[in-house]
Design an enzyme around this catalytic site. Structure first.
Site, PDB file in Angstrom:
ATOM      1  CG  HIS A   1      90.848  83.667  22.551  1.00 44.76           C
ATOM      2  ND1 HIS A   1      91.930  83.809  21.727  1.00 44.76           N
ATOM      3  CD2 HIS A   1      91.350  83.558  23.813  1.00 44.76           C
ATOM      4  CE1 HIS A   1      93.049  83.790  22.454  1.00 44.76           C
ATOM      5  NE2 HIS A   1      92.722  83.645  23.719  1.00 44.76           N
TER       6      HIS A   1
ATOM      7  CG  HIS B   1      92.599  87.240  26.784  1.00 41.78           C
ATOM      8  ND1 HIS B   1      93.882  87.554  26.396  1.00 41.78           N
ATOM      9  CD2 HIS B   1      92.460  85.916  26.552  1.00 41.78           C
ATOM     10  CE1 HIS B   1      94.483  86.472  25.955  1.00 41.78           C
ATOM     11  NE2 HIS B   1      93.638  85.455  26.042  1.00 41.78           N
ATOM     12  CD  GLU B   2      89.731  83.590  27.669  1.00 40.25           C
ATOM     13  OE1 GLU B   2      89.583  82.976  26.595  1.00 40.25           O
ATOM     14  OE2 GLU B   2      90.789  83.558  28.325  1.00 40.25           O
TER      15      GLU B   2
ATOM     16  CG  HIS C   1      97.053  83.606  23.112  1.00 43.27           C
ATOM     17  ND1 HIS C   1      97.189  82.359  23.677  1.00 43.27           N
ATOM     18  CD2 HIS C   1      96.006  84.189  23.749  1.00 43.27           C
ATOM     19  CE1 HIS C   1      96.283  82.209  24.614  1.00 43.27           C
ATOM     20  NE2 HIS C   1      95.546  83.296  24.674  1.00 43.27           N
TER      21      HIS C   1
END
Lengths: 87, 444
Positions: free
Chosen positions: B128, B124-125, B134
């Protein structure tokens, strides 16, 4: 109206501000959040989180707010600013 | 109002884990680095991005485990709450930097209740870190809420939602089919087995600490899928059902049995569980359960699950006679019912009931001839059928009868097969050699 403790409400406002659903409070003017803005923010958060859009800080909403998550906001500053300008 | 897209202008990005979890009893540094490697690879597998680990301080993506306020405007808040964040690509010197809250219980291959799955959060990170924001899409890894483990890092496949969004930023990597959607049969072959991290390869190739099969005392011996496995230190030898040694050179335990901790330097006992045929490894007070050669989630667990004492086990084997599992420790043995998952009453008993066996065994196994074999030091004992007494003529030498050594022979890891190994013909198959590993087979 469902009863919400002051702590829950404060926590909810902090959470909504932190993750981009409410504009951050202005430290100079001490800007308060309107009830309408708060309801809209809660609905936006509920929609994003896949919850029923009640606009109320119910248990499901508070539960989601306590779920571990990424620190980054869901609504970016640019998106929030654009939305406010549009309004 | 379109949101301006943040993305890297370059396609080769360096990364580095600058600080590691303070409490890394379960997650060693190599594991953390490996998880970061695979979490980044998830993205570079489908988009034309290339990540490489570097040692210096100039990495594009600096990874830190930190806590509380760490001067980046995103203070962590202890266990739970916010668990990680990463900076979007851009001009800032922190662009791409990824921070994990060191107050979280970071885990890997553990049940959800045991903590926060580091691989899932890292994927997930890093989303980014390469420019994704998101999303509310249920199927997306970019949902802001932690959704639990996502399975084996080597097999993880991004949800289609995320693939599309990263393709919008960077395009599609060559060889990736962007038309493949969930529900369609894959047009590409299964992804290849992922190599270990590059820095691990040298240890594989050198294998200076590989033991000598002809002089070793074995830590554990087991019959698995009808074959015999002899474990010593970080290595094991494998014999086919016909007792042919698959290779004179031992294989590394960690390269075959996936999921054991990297710092595990030996095992105490191993057996194949009757019923579900899962394979159980014991070391000290812990055990691991493998489905085939992949460890199950939720392990290690304490051996007290079996009702075993707190000293560990010397030996474990399933007696063909009654399909029960026998554990030995020092001068005692226990009988365990793997079907009911409980220890039988009346145990432990004195191991002298097994007449002729020495105390403090190295390990034991059943074999396809119906006998049970017990190993200690350089010797082994055979107990036929349902007897509880060692057959006459034992002990015999393990090296000679099982590992194709002649008496007085010794082979170091670097030694080529010698003329003394008259019983072994070694056939090299260079066409099977990969990545510098030698592949050969032995027949006798």
């Amino acid at each position: 109206a469902p009863s919400q403790s002051t702590e829950q409400l404060d926590m909810g406002v902090d959470w909504l501000s932190k993750f981009g659903y409410l504009p951050p409070p202005d430290p100079v003017t001490g800007q308060l959040q309107t009830k309408e803005a708060l309801t809209k923010a809660i609905k936006a958060m509920q929609k994003f989180g896949g919850l029923k859009e009640t606009g109320v800080l119910d248990q499901a909403t508070l539960g989601l707010m306590k779920t571990p998550r990424c620190s980054l906001p869901d609504v970016s500053e640019v998106e929030a600013t654009a939305a406010r300008r549009k309004r | 109002s379109p949101v301006p897209q943040n993305k890297w202008k370059k396609r080769h990005l360096s990364w580095r884990v600058r600080t590691f979890p303070k409490d890394s009893a379960l997650l060693g540094r190599d594991t953390v680095r490996a998880l970061m490697y695979y979490a980044l690879k998830v993205w570079s597998d489908i988009a034309p991005l290339n990540f490489h680990e570097v040692a210096g301080s100039d990495a594009d993506i600096q990874i830190d485990f930190t806590k509380a306020d760490h001067n980046d405007g995103y203070p962590f808040d202890g266990p739970g709450g916010t668990v990680a964040h990463a900076f979007f690509p851009g001009e800032r010197f922190t662009a791409g930097d990824t921070h994990f809250d060191d107050d979280e219980a970071w885990t890997f291959r553990s049940p959800d209740s045991h903590g926060m799955d580091l691989f899932a959060v890292a994927v997930h990170e890093f989303g980014h870190a390469i420019g994704l924001v998101h999303t509310s899409a249920i199927e997306s890894i970019m949902r802001p809420y932690y959704q639990g483990p996502v399975g084996d890092p080597l097999k993880y496949d991004l949800p289609y939602e995320d693939k599309v969004r990263v393709w919008q930023l960077y395009g599609v990597r060559d060889s990736v089919s962007h038309t493949h959607q969930p529900g369609n049969p894959s047009q590409t072959a299964e992804p290849p087995v992922l190599l270990d991290l590059p820095e691990n390869r040298s240890t594989v190739l050198l294998a200076r600490d590989a033991p000598d099969r002809c002089t070793s005392h074995f830590d554990a011996v087991a019959q698995i899928r009808g074959e015999a496995f002899f474990f010593k230190g970080k290595y094991f030898w494998r014999l086919t059902r016909e007792k042919h040694l698959v290779s004179l050179r031992p294989a590394q335990i960690h390269r075959f049995w996936r999921g054991l901790p990297n710092n595990l330097d030996s095992v105490d006992a191993v057996y194949e569980r009757p019923g579900d045929h899962k394979i159980v490894f014991f070391k000290g007070l812990k055990y691991w359960v493998f489905k085939d050669n992949i460890v199950e989630e939720g392990y290690p667990r304490p051996i007290s699950d079996f009702g075993l004492p707190s000293e560990g086990v010397d030996a474990a084997f399933v007696w063909l006679h009654n399909d029960k599992t026998y554990f030995f420790k020092d001068n005692h043995y226990w009988r365990y019912d793997d079907h009911l998952r409980r220890m039988d009453l009346g145990y432990p008993k004195d191991s002298t009931l097994w007449k002729g066996l020495p105390p403090q065994l190295d390990d034991a196994m059943r074999w396809s001839d119906g006998s049970s074999y017990f190993f200690k030091g350089k010797e082994y004992w055979r107990v036929p059928g349902s007897d509880m007494e060692v057959e006459a003529g034992y002990p015999r030498l393990i090296a000679k009868d099982w590992l194709l050594c002649t008496e007085m022979q010794s082979d170091s890891p670097d030694t080529e097969p010698k003329s003394t190994e008259t019983r072994v013909n070694v056939h090299h198959h260079p066409d099977h050699a990969e990545n510098g590993y030698e592949v050969c087979s032995c027949t006798s």
